[in-house]
Write a protein that holds these residues in place. Structure first.
Motif, mmCIF file in Angstrom:
data_model
loop_
_atom_site.group_PDB
_atom_site.id
_atom_site.type_symbol
_atom_site.label_atom_id
_atom_site.label_comp_id
_atom_site.label_asym_id
_atom_site.label_seq_id
_atom_site.Cartn_x
_atom_site.Cartn_y
_atom_site.Cartn_z
ATOM 1 N N ALA A 5 0.850 -1.194 0.000
ATOM 2 C CA ALA A 5 0.000 0.000 0.000
ATOM 3 C C ALA A 5 0.884 1.242 0.000
ATOM 4 O O ALA A 5 1.931 1.269 0.635
ATOM 5 C CB ALA A 5 -0.903 -0.019 1.223
ATOM 6 N N LYS A 6 0.450 2.243 -0.744
ATOM 7 C CA LYS A 6 1.184 3.510 -0.801
ATOM 8 C C LYS A 6 0.221 4.626 -0.415
ATOM 9 O O LYS A 6 -0.987 4.477 -0.464
ATOM 10 C CB LYS A 6 1.707 3.742 -2.217
ATOM 11 N N TRP A 7 0.795 5.768 -0.034
ATOM 12 C CA TRP A 7 -0.015 6.933 0.328
ATOM 13 C C TRP A 7 -0.376 7.712 -0.928
ATOM 14 O O TRP A 7 0.481 8.031 -1.742
ATOM 15 C CB TRP A 7 0.752 7.837 1.285
ATOM 16 N N TYR A 8 -1.658 8.020 -1.066
ATOM 17 C CA TYR A 8 -2.145 8.847 -2.164
ATOM 18 C C TYR A 8 -2.816 10.074 -1.568
ATOM 19 O O TYR A 8 -3.319 10.031 -0.445
ATOM 20 C CB TYR A 8 -3.162 8.081 -3.021
ATOM 21 N N VAL A 9 -2.834 11.154 -2.354
ATOM 22 C CA VAL A 9 -3.453 12.390 -1.890
ATOM 23 C C VAL A 9 -4.775 12.551 -2.642
ATOM 24 O O VAL A 9 -4.819 12.487 -3.862
ATOM 25 C CB VAL A 9 -2.534 13.604 -2.155
ATOM 26 N N VAL A 10 -5.846 12.727 -1.876
ATOM 27 C CA VAL A 10 -7.185 12.891 -2.444
ATOM 28 C C VAL A 10 -7.600 14.347 -2.233
ATOM 29 O O VAL A 10 -7.491 14.869 -1.127
ATOM 30 C CB VAL A 10 -8.185 11.933 -1.737
ATOM 31 N N HIS A 11 -8.051 14.989 -3.299
ATOM 32 C CA HIS A 11 -8.505 16.373 -3.215
ATOM 33 C C HIS A 11 -9.983 16.384 -2.871
ATOM 34 O O HIS A 11 -10.751 15.599 -3.424
ATOM 35 C CB HIS A 11 -8.259 17.079 -4.555
ATOM 36 N N THR A 12 -10.371 17.260 -1.933
ATOM 37 C CA THR A 12 -11.778 17.339 -1.512
ATOM 38 C C THR A 12 -12.252 18.783 -1.575
ATOM 39 O O THR A 12 -11.450 19.708 -1.688
ATOM 40 C CB THR A 12 -11.943 16.875 -0.046
ATOM 41 N N TYR A 13 -13.558 18.938 -1.459
ATOM 42 C CA TYR A 13 -14.083 20.288 -1.303
ATOM 43 C C TYR A 13 -13.606 20.809 0.033
ATOM 44 O O TYR A 13 -13.474 20.049 0.992
ATOM 45 C CB TYR A 13 -15.614 20.286 -1.316
ATOM 46 N N SER A 14 -13.376 22.105 0.117
ATOM 47 C CA SER A 14 -12.922 22.717 1.355
ATOM 48 C C SER A 14 -13.941 22.474 2.468
ATOM 49 O O SER A 14 -15.138 22.628 2.258
ATOM 50 C CB SER A 14 -12.746 24.223 1.124
#
Length: 173
Positions: A5-14
């Protein structure tokens, strides 16, 4: 070969960071995806805020609008995370999510590496990583705060003091 497993960055609404993190965790539980999606984090820091002449500690998001997810990227895991309400997408070129590098994970303080120190000052240790790999030395000092160990190594008939990271040496068994 089992994928790690690797770390991923997920973009969200503020303002949706915590809700997204909770919803990902719920989806993982409901769909039994624990083997694909391991961890979800919204990195925060505690800061002192002064308001109306009163000091108070508040928790602030270090990366607003982002949630970090440790997962094995498959079509299924991608689909589950991508379709959580509030998620706008993964960080990466086009629609291809790019995992964080080991250096980025360390620098962002996402995962703190726990190093177990099984040696003490005066012990003989073997150097297991770095330019002195394979050498045997004596521990002179250990700085847990800076995660550094100083080891005296005998090279060419002369004692040399080397500064290494805690996990670069192991006790001689």
């Amino acid at each position: 070969m089992a994928e790690t497993a690797k770390w991923y960055v997920v973009h969200t609404y503020s303002g949706y960071e915590n809700k997204v993190a909770t919803n990902i965790e719920k989806a993982v539980e409901n769909r039994k995806l624990q083997d694909l999606i391991c961890e979800v984090k919204v990195p925060t820091e505690t800061v002192v805020e002064i308001k109306d002449n009163k000091k108070r500690e508040v928790e602030r998001k270090i990366y607003p609008s982002y949630v970090l997810v440790k997962m094995i990227m498959t079509d299924d895991s991608w689909y589950v995370v991508r379709n959580i309400r509030g998620v706008t997408g993964f960080v990466g070129p086009g629609s291809k999510p790019v995992p964080l590098t080991e250096e980025e994970v360390q620098a962002m303080g996402v995962e703190t590496k726990q190093v177990e120190v099984r040696y003490a000052v005066g012990d003989s240790v073997k150097i297991v990583d770095g330019y002195l790999y394979g050498f045997i030395g004596t521990v002179e000092s250990i700085d847990l705060e800076k995660e550094i160990v100083k080891v005296t190594v005998s090279m060419f008939g002369k004692d040399t003091l080397a500064e290494l990271e805690l996990d670069q040496v192991e006790p001689l068994d």
